[in-house]
Write a protein that holds these residues in place. Structure first.
Motif, PDB file in Angstrom:
ATOM      1  N   ASP A 112      66.317 -20.941  47.207  1.00 21.68           N
ATOM      2  CA  ASP A 112      65.100 -20.311  47.729  1.00 21.68           C
ATOM      3  C   ASP A 112      65.224 -20.302  49.242  1.00 21.68           C
ATOM      4  OD1 ASP A 112      62.688 -19.266  48.332  1.00 21.68           O
ATOM      5  OD2 ASP A 112      61.481 -20.781  47.324  1.00 21.68           O
TER       6      ASP A 112
ATOM      7  N   GLY B 178      60.582 -17.827  48.222  1.00 14.63           N
ATOM      8  CA  GLY B 178      60.129 -17.129  47.024  1.00 14.63           C
ATOM      9  C   GLY B 178      59.226 -17.992  46.172  1.00 14.63           C
TER      10      GLY B 178
ATOM     11  N   THR C   8      62.997 -12.278  49.535  1.00 10.30           N
ATOM     12  CA  THR C   8      62.780 -13.496  50.323  1.00 10.30           C
ATOM     13  C   THR C   8      63.629 -14.680  49.848  1.00 10.30           C
ATOM     14  OG1 THR C   8      60.570 -12.846  51.054  1.00 10.30           O
ATOM     15  CG2 THR C   8      61.049 -15.189  51.031  1.00 10.30           C
ATOM     16  N   PRO C   9      63.604 -15.043  48.569  1.00 10.16           N
ATOM     17  CA  PRO C   9      64.433 -16.186  48.169  1.00 10.16           C
ATOM     18  C   PRO C   9      65.914 -15.859  48.125  1.00 10.16           C
ATOM     19  CG  PRO C   9      63.405 -15.208  46.245  1.00 10.16           C
ATOM     20  CD  PRO C   9      62.810 -14.521  47.443  1.00 10.16           C
TER      21      PRO C   9
ATOM     22  N   HIS D 229      55.578 -17.193  47.937  1.00  6.16           N
ATOM     23  CA  HIS D 229      55.066 -16.074  47.149  1.00  6.16           C
ATOM     24  C   HIS D 229      54.602 -16.456  45.746  1.00  6.16           C
ATOM     25  CE1 HIS D 229      56.000 -13.436  50.395  1.00  6.16           C
ATOM     26  NE2 HIS D 229      57.234 -13.901  50.439  1.00  6.16           N
TER      27      HIS D 229
ATOM     28  N   GLY E  68      62.486 -12.030  42.193  1.00  4.95           N
ATOM     29  CA  GLY E  68      63.499 -12.406  43.170  1.00  4.95           C
ATOM     30  C   GLY E  68      64.113 -13.764  42.892  1.00  4.95           C
ATOM     31  N   THR E  69      63.298 -14.710  42.452  1.00  8.97           N
ATOM     32  CA  THR E  69      63.796 -16.066  42.189  1.00  8.97           C
ATOM     33  C   THR E  69      64.693 -16.097  40.956  1.00  8.97           C
ATOM     34  OG1 THR E  69      61.817 -17.023  43.215  1.00  8.97           O
ATOM     35  CG2 THR E  69      63.092 -18.447  41.753  1.00  8.97           C
TER      36      THR E  69
ATOM     37  N   ALA F 195      60.480  -9.886  46.942  1.00  9.80           N
ATOM     38  CA  ALA F 195      61.575 -10.183  46.026  1.00  9.80           C
ATOM     39  C   ALA F 195      62.829 -10.654  46.748  1.00  9.80           C
ATOM     40  CB  ALA F 195      61.887  -8.957  45.174  1.00  9.80           C
TER      41      ALA F 195
ATOM     42  N   GLY G 159      57.802 -12.421  43.449  1.00 14.11           N
ATOM     43  CA  GLY G 159      58.436 -13.709  43.694  1.00 14.11           C
ATOM     44  C   GLY G 159      59.215 -14.209  42.500  1.00 14.11           C
TER      45      GLY G 159
END
Length: 420
Positions: free
Chosen positions: A177, A181, A290-291, A185, A341-342, A288, A338
């Motif tokens: 992360d 994320g 971000t992590p 988020h 993306g994670t 999405a 979130g």
């Protein structure tokens, strides 16, 4: 001390702080004209309150230094008021206070994100009480789980929270992360869902009943968010190097693809691509990536953006199906984006994802981290929100909501037309 990296980190912190006023414009344009001040004030209120709490004790909770696995809820007593961080240790890459400032902006933004779920109907005083309690009980500990880690000279973990250090000890790989994320988020999205359930639906809630009063504000806000997000993602490397450059490029690629995907879904669903859709799609892609911004090749970042933009464009309508009033789609964009993306990292993360390693271990730890934060945030937020509603009242009266919450709560109007 590396002055270049210090300047890089301080500039990144300023960029992330700009995201909260950007969010205020984004949210402010989405609400009714008679509640835009209320909406924007919740973001600015978070800037004031969380900024003070972070300096007093928030950093000490989020970043307790300890050997091995830090406790799920710990505090570094020497860091209260930042007293132990005023001097820069010899050989440090940057002053400790530069990192304090950078992380402060994350705390402020995360709290502000939640406010979009309760637009048009929340008391400002109750929001401020909630923001303070939620930061202490939810955000500061979760930030410690995710962001608090120290590295030994060989690059291995020396200490940290259970999501990074603990999962690596248990599974051989820790959750990825890079910039929040889970901590930002998923955390804010789960809290938004809980708070929307506590406050209930707006008067006249139905599909199409509440339309954005100022799409140019929405576009301005999205532009400021995207601009600030480069500090959010690239700045999380804490150094001006190749990893920061990769994060920077992916912060262009993913939201650009998500914007296009959202517009395509809108065209198919409703026949017309909209400016609000373009802004929302870009934000979904930013959430999405971000992590994942430092762990994907740019091509896989584009694929992530396409997936996030399309899925979030559909997810925002789930509130009508399930009957919860998430006013400005914090759940549909931040929680869903979130999670996408994670979990995506479990398949496509450089080196450890399924397509590279042939193993599901990374996906497993990503899922553990994501759903643990979701459950923790949702459960405690519901309790905090419910208690505030019962003790002091969180929601304004229906009459005030209909007449205009700006006038009722703040005694101001966003737009005052005078005849001369």
């Amino acid at each position: 001390m590396d002055q270049g990296n210090t300047a890089f980190l301080l500039i990144a912190a300023a960029l992330v702080l700009l995201m909260t006023p950007g969010l205020a414009f984004f949210y402010g344009g989405l609400v009714k004209a008679k509640s835009v001040i209320s909406m924007m004030m919740m973001s600015f209120g978070a800037m004031g309150l969380i900024g003070v709490l972070w300096v007093l004790f928030g950093y000490a909770i989020a970043f307790p230094a300890a050997e091995g696995l830090s406790a799920p809820w710990a505090i570094d007593w020497s860091a209260l008021g930042l007293q132990s961080l005023l001097e820069t240790p010899e050989g440090a890459a940057f002053p400790p206070l530069a990192f304090v400032a950078f992380q402060a902006t994350f705390a402020i933004l995360t709290v502000a994100l939640i406010s979009g779920a309760i637009a048009d109907r929340a008391k400002f005083g109750a929001w401020m009480v909630f923001a303070g309690i939620w930061a202490v009980v939810v955000y500061f500990p979760v930030a410690s789980w995710v962001f608090n880690f120290g590295l030994a000279d060989d690059g291995s973990f020396a200490y940290g929270g259970w999501i990074t250090y603990g999962l690596q000890q248990a599974f051989g790989v820790g959750a990825i992360d890079f910039a929040g994320g889970t901590a930002v988020h998923i955390n804010a999205g789960a809290a938004a869902l809980a708070l929307a359930l506590v406050l209930g639906k707006r008067v006249g809630f139905s599909k199409g009943a509440h339309v954005p009063h100022n799409p140019p504000f929405v576009l301005l806000g999205a532009g400021l968010l995207w601009f600030g997000w480069f500090g959010f993602n690239a700045g999380s490397e804490l150094a001006a190097d190749g990893t920061a450059a990769l994060a920077f490029v992916n912060t262009i690629a993913a939201p650009a693809a998500a914007l296009l995907a959202w517009l395509l879904v809108e065209k198919i669903k409703d026949g017309k691509p909209t400016s609000v859709g373009a802004a929302s799609g870009a934000v979904a892609g930013l959430v999405a990536i971000t992590p994942a911004c430092a762990s994907l090749t740019p091509v896989w970042a584009i694929v992530l953006g396409l997936v996030a933009g399309a899925v979030c464009a559909v997810a925002i309508d789930l509130k009508f199906k399930f009957g919860f009033d998430d006013s400005l789609d914090v759940v549909g964009i931040h929680l869903v984006g979130g999670l996408i993306g994670t979990l995506y990292l479990g398949i496509f993360a450089n080196g450890t994802g399924l397509i590279y390693s042939g193993e599901l271990t990374q996906l497993a730890v990503q899922a553990i981290a994501a759903f643990a934060v979701l459950a923790y945030s949702f459960g405690l937020t519901f309790v905090i929100g419910f208690a505030i509603q019962k003790i002091m009242g969180f929601r304004v009266r229906n009459e005030d909501e209909i007449a205009g919450i700006d006038t009722a709560v703040h005694g101001e109007d966003a737009y005052k037309l005078e005849l001369v």
